[in-house]
Design an enzyme around this catalytic site. Structure first.
Site, PDB file in Angstrom:
ATOM      1  N   THR A 106      37.863  57.043  48.096  1.00 55.86           N
ATOM      2  CA  THR A 106      39.236  56.911  47.603  1.00 55.86           C
ATOM      3  C   THR A 106      39.206  57.176  46.088  1.00 55.86           C
ATOM      4  O   THR A 106      38.131  57.244  45.485  1.00 55.86           O
ATOM      5  CB  THR A 106      39.798  55.493  47.870  1.00 55.86           C
TER       6      THR A 106
ATOM      7  N   ASP B 143      45.293  45.686  46.016  1.00 54.75           N
ATOM      8  CA  ASP B 143      45.498  44.909  44.785  1.00 54.75           C
ATOM      9  C   ASP B 143      44.888  43.519  44.962  1.00 54.75           C
ATOM     10  O   ASP B 143      45.168  42.848  45.949  1.00 54.75           O
ATOM     11  CB  ASP B 143      46.996  44.793  44.485  1.00 54.75           C
TER      12      ASP B 143
ATOM     13  N   ASP C 103      36.002  47.189  45.442  1.00 56.79           N
ATOM     14  CA  ASP C 103      34.943  46.890  44.464  1.00 56.79           C
ATOM     15  C   ASP C 103      35.149  45.471  43.931  1.00 56.79           C
ATOM     16  O   ASP C 103      34.395  45.026  43.080  1.00 56.79           O
ATOM     17  CB  ASP C 103      35.018  47.863  43.276  1.00 56.79           C
TER      18      ASP C 103
ATOM     19  N   TYR D 196      40.154  55.113  43.691  1.00 54.01           N
ATOM     20  CA  TYR D 196      39.600  53.939  43.026  1.00 54.01           C
ATOM     21  C   TYR D 196      38.098  53.834  43.246  1.00 54.01           C
ATOM     22  O   TYR D 196      37.361  53.410  42.371  1.00 54.01           O
ATOM     23  CB  TYR D 196      40.290  52.668  43.541  1.00 54.01           C
ATOM     24  N   GLU D 197      37.659  54.213  44.424  1.00 52.42           N
ATOM     25  CA  GLU D 197      36.230  54.131  44.748  1.00 52.42           C
ATOM     26  C   GLU D 197      35.427  55.055  43.815  1.00 52.42           C
ATOM     27  O   GLU D 197      34.371  54.663  43.301  1.00 52.42           O
ATOM     28  CB  GLU D 197      36.025  54.552  46.207  1.00 52.42           C
TER      29      GLU D 197
ATOM     30  N   LYS E 269      45.390  35.492  41.099  1.00 52.71           N
ATOM     31  CA  LYS E 269      45.944  34.134  40.928  1.00 52.71           C
ATOM     32  C   LYS E 269      46.287  33.526  42.286  1.00 52.71           C
ATOM     33  O   LYS E 269      46.881  34.190  43.134  1.00 52.71           O
ATOM     34  CB  LYS E 269      47.208  34.191  40.066  1.00 52.71           C
TER      35      LYS E 269
END
Ligand code: SAH
Length: 215
Positions: free
Chosen positions: A191, A118, A154, A193-194, A122
């Site tokens: 993965t 993640d 990424d 997400y990849e 911020k």
């Protein structure tokens, strides 16, 4: 936002103590006893639904793997894969990576993977980033002195932050990729997400680093 647990997820977890633990502290220093073979131990912090770690465990039967994930809804997907097609070299741990030193003894871990962590963009959330120095100190504690940290993302901002954070901590960057998929890197296990982000055209950043042994 707190996601509601998938119905029955906790029951499935409680019924599968041979594969998954919700508190691994009793195995601190003796994780090898939970595996069929005594061999190097690699962990991934934030495994999500586990495509990477399951793929790695299949491809590398001479390494033991532990998937660490704090979301029940994500780790249940890894457990479902493990129940369908059990891999003797894969264990799951439903805990927060911030507490890893409660679950692993000093020098117990041979390699650490972080994938698409993640980004917490911020500044006030900086401490939650898995490459924050507080996390690096925990990894250093549980990792063997020659252990490596492998990180893919990424997210350019998180990657830039991580390069600075690791080097300020005193880690040695061995190799850095600014576009992994355009490189000659072999045997990449993707993965979830990849797959998603590379299909959208995002370059994938990767680094390998290790702790410099303090003499
Ligand atoms: N590695 C997967 C998932 C990436 S999303 C992939 O590449 O597809 C990041 C994951 O890290 C989420 O599933 C989140 O729950 C988990 N995570 C975030 N902080 C964590 C922490 N402190 N300890 C364990 N898991 C964490």
């Amino acid at each position: 936002m707190r996601l509601r647990n998938k119905p029955g997820a906790m029951a499935t977890i409680e019924n599968s103590p041979q594969y998954i633990l919700t508190d691994g502290s009793e195995w601190r220093g003796k994780w090898h006893e939970r595996f069929e073979k005594q061999q190097p131990l690699h962990i991934e912090v934030g495994s999500g639904k586990g495509q990477f770690i399951v793929g790695m465990a299949k491809a590398n039967p001479t390494i033991n793997y532990i998937a660490i994930e704090l979301q029940t809804n994500a780790i249940i997907s890894i457990l479902e894969k493990q129940l369908l097609e059990p891999l003797p070299n894969l264990q799951l741990l439903l805990v927060n990576g911030a507490d890893l030193d409660d679950y692993f003894a000093e020098g117990e871990v041979d390699q650490i993977y972080l994938n698409f962590s993640d980004p917490w963009p911020k500044t006030r959330h900086e401490k939650r980033r898995l490459t924050h120095p507080n996390f690096l100190a925990i990894y250093e504690k549980i990792a063997k002195s020659e252990a490596e940290l492998h990180f893919k993302t990424d997210n350019r901002g998180l990657f830039e932050y991580s390069l600075a954070s690791l080097s300020q901590y005193g880690m040695l960057l061995q190799e850095v990729w600014l576009d992994l998929h355009a490189s000659d890197f072999e045997d990449n296990v993707m993965t979830e997400y990849e797959e998603k982000f590379s299909q959208k055209g995002h370059p994938i950043y990767r680094l390998e680093a290790h702790f410099v042994t303090k003499k």
